[in-house]
Motif scaffolding. Structure first.
Motif, PDB file in Angstrom:
ATOM      1  N   GLU A 161     -26.364-122.622  42.996  1.00 32.89           N
ATOM      2  CA  GLU A 161     -26.423-121.329  42.290  1.00 32.89           C
ATOM      3  C   GLU A 161     -27.557-121.323  41.267  1.00 32.89           C
ATOM      4  O   GLU A 161     -28.282-120.336  41.114  1.00 32.89           O
ATOM      5  CB  GLU A 161     -25.106-121.073  41.559  1.00 32.89           C
TER       6      GLU A 161
ATOM      7  N   THR B 148     -34.429-123.142  46.620  1.00 31.49           N
ATOM      8  CA  THR B 148     -33.307-122.203  46.695  1.00 31.49           C
ATOM      9  C   THR B 148     -32.052-123.048  46.886  1.00 31.49           C
ATOM     10  O   THR B 148     -32.140-124.235  47.230  1.00 31.49           O
ATOM     11  CB  THR B 148     -33.451-121.272  47.904  1.00 31.49           C
ATOM     12  N   GLY B 149     -30.901-122.410  46.745  1.00 31.13           N
ATOM     13  CA  GLY B 149     -29.636-123.131  46.923  1.00 31.13           C
ATOM     14  C   GLY B 149     -29.514-123.726  48.319  1.00 31.13           C
ATOM     15  O   GLY B 149     -29.128-124.886  48.478  1.00 31.13           O
TER      16      GLY B 149
ATOM     17  N   ASP C 274     -30.828-120.931  42.994  1.00 29.59           N
ATOM     18  CA  ASP C 274     -31.041-119.537  43.418  1.00 29.59           C
ATOM     19  C   ASP C 274     -31.422-118.656  42.230  1.00 29.59           C
ATOM     20  O   ASP C 274     -32.220-117.732  42.351  1.00 29.59           O
ATOM     21  CB  ASP C 274     -29.770-118.983  44.088  1.00 29.59           C
TER      22      ASP C 274
END
Ligand SMILES: Cc1cc2nc3c(=O)[nH]c(=O)nc-3n(C[C@H](O)[C@H](O)[C@H](O)COP(=O)(O)OP(=O)(O)OC[C@H]3O[C@@H](n4cnc5c(N)ncnc54)[C@H](O)[C@@H]3O)c2cc1C
Length: 473
Positions: free
Chosen positions: A47, A8-9, A50
């Motif tokens: 981003e 994830t970011g 994500d």
């Protein structure tokens, strides 16, 4: 192994705060995630990480049950190869084709490393384990092949500083000393995969023949970045330069220890030469997808710029846009062709079959597209108001009156043309061009090898027959 699968970011940001030694302009950077020269690209990567949590970009790892990136998928069917294409396209489209070394590229090099593992002898299990480790942890890798540009007329046998070398061999690993020029994405990566330059492999100096991977925070490894290309000083807000400056760095190895389990190949120059070609096909495929997206971006921007200054109805402009469209289409068809010619490797992976000729086509057509974009946009490429100009109450009426375009206001028009500038001008555009020209290795050597390896047997024989006797009257 404790793993969490696809990044994830926030996990990506956290993972870069690992004590790595990154240098910029003579200063050591404490935290690349907050430093203004790196933050824009880190945020964009965050981003993208994500964004990847979907069925197109991830799959369930059979080993851990985690969702992991399809960049690491080992394609065992043609359908799985197509799935990898869709994943690469998601990465590349969402970065406008501007990230030459998005993590998708190097993940696919580890797919190649896995495929080549059966030929790596005692190091084969290391290669298999490394692919799995990278996949389960969703690592972003950089790679370093080239040697420092000191004196190309000499070999490392004349001067050992010319290439990274082994200075000590121990039972538990090796110690390496030297430098690599250069490693794209280095400050944003978790690990570096080093393999030797092709030229030195042939010369039989076995202490220079090493394939290994190490974390970027390994003691003794210094990452020295080039000048950043995003404009961080004033409000011109260049969209691509700000978000997609993937950085290029020199790597210095000051007696760095490489544990045995991170070695993939040692001393065997002939095997290393063979391996160079064998580990790259999936990454080259990802690279074609990126190129296609970058060309599409250029066409889209050029067409909008032509509309914005009222020249898109002129036949000469349409011809130039037509040439750009042909390049976009050809780059798509070349990717399709590498897929269609797929083969199954001895390790059972479905491999796209490409050609150095595609690299030549990309290198040449990228320069041509830049040239066409410059011709279409002309002085508008640089003569645009900045965001600061647009905010000035005194200037704004003049800008709205004299710097508007056809059916487009001054603000949008200036942002559009700054995209064009990022594609062909400024430090960022120039770097992208250099990347396109050089990232597959020396284009001159590649063309020579293409010619020398091309099988002309059939046409040569026909020519021989035709010239062996006069044409009958
Ligand atoms: C933006 C960018 C990103 C890159 N990213 C990476 C990366 O992530 N990882 C990586 O490993 N590499 C990367 N590279 C390096 C790239 O692979 C090299 O630039 C390329 O292989 C050419 O090598 P060089 O730049 O050292 O040029 P050189 O080898 O120094 O060549 C300079 C000139 O001399 C000629 N020449 C050199 N040697 C000979 C010879 N023996 N005989 C005849 N002519 C010769 C060449 O043809 C060329 O014209 C990147 C390069 C760029 C520009």
């Amino acid at each position: 192994m404790t793993t969490q699968g696809a990044l994830t970011g926030s996990r990506y940001r956290e993972s870069l705060r690992d004590g790595r030694e990154v240098w910029l302009d003579g200063k050591r950077i404490d935290d690349v995630t907050t430093h203004p020269a790196f933050k824009g690209t880190v945020d964009r990567f965050a981003e993208l990480y994500d964004m990847q949590h979907n069925d197109v970009m991830t799959f369930v790892s059979p080993e851990t049950g985690n969702r992991v990136s399809k960049s690491y998928l080992l394609p065992r069917t043609y359908e799985q190869l197509k799935e990898k294409y869709a994943n690469s396209q998601a990465w590349m489209r969402n970065s406008w084709g501007q990230l030459g070394r998005s993590p998708d590229y190097m993940a696919n090099i580890t797919v190649g490393l896995y495929d080549f593992a059966p030929e790596l002898g005692e190091f084969g299990p290391n290669a298999v384990a490394y692919h799995r480790y990278c996949m389960e942890n969703d690592l972003a890798l950089t790679h370093a092949i080239g040697d420092p540009q000191i004196d190309r007329s000499k070999t490392p046998l004349d001067d050992p500083d010319l290439a990274l070398r082994i200075v000590e061999e121990r039972a538990d690993g090796i110690v390496v000393r030297g430098a690599k020029q250069l490693a794209t994405l280095a400050p944003y990566s978790h690990e570096v995969f080093c393999y030797l330059s092709a030229s030195f492999a042939r010369r039989g100096a076995s202490e220079f023949v090493i394939w290994f991977a190490l974390p970027m925070n390994t003691p003794g490894l210094k990452t020295v970045c080039r000048e950043p290309l995003g404009d961080h000083t004033h409000g011109h807000s260049h969209p691509f330069a700000r978000l997609y400056d993937e950085q290029d760095a020199m790597l210095f190895f000051e007696d760095v220890f490489v544990p045995r389990e991170r070695i993939f190949l040692l001393h065997d120059g002939e095997l290393a030469m063979r391996g160079l070609g064998r580990i790259t096909p999936w990454a080259s495929y990802s690279s074609h997808v990126r190129f296609q997206e970058r060309m599409k971006t250029a066409l889209g921007v050029a067409a909008r710029c032509a509309d914005a200054i009222g020249v898109s109805g002129f036949r000469n402009i349409q011809e130039m846009l037509g040439e750009m469209t042909a390049i976009v289409e050809l780059s798509r068809l070349l990717t399709v062709a590498t897929e269609a010619q797929h083969k199954v490797t001895p390790a059972g992976l479905v491999q796209p079959v490409g050609s150095t000729a595609i690299g030549y086509f990309s290198a040449m057509s990228s320069g041509r597209v830049a040239d066409l974009l410059r011709k279409i946009t002309a002085s508008g490429l640089l003569m645009q108001p900045s965001e600061g100009d647009l905010e000035s109450a005194e200037l704004r009426p003049l800008l709205d009156r004299y710097m508007r375009g056809k059916d487009i206001g001054a603000a949008e028009k200036s942002r559009l043309f700054r995209m064009a500038w990022d594609l062909v001008g400024g430090g960022f555009g120039q770097r992208q061009e250099l990347y396109e020209y050089l990232h597959r290795g020396d284009p001159s050597r590649n063309l020579i090898n293409l010619y020398l390896r091309y099988d002309r047997g059939e046409v040569d024989e026909r020519i021989g027959k035709l010239i062996s006797a006069p044409i009958p009257q």
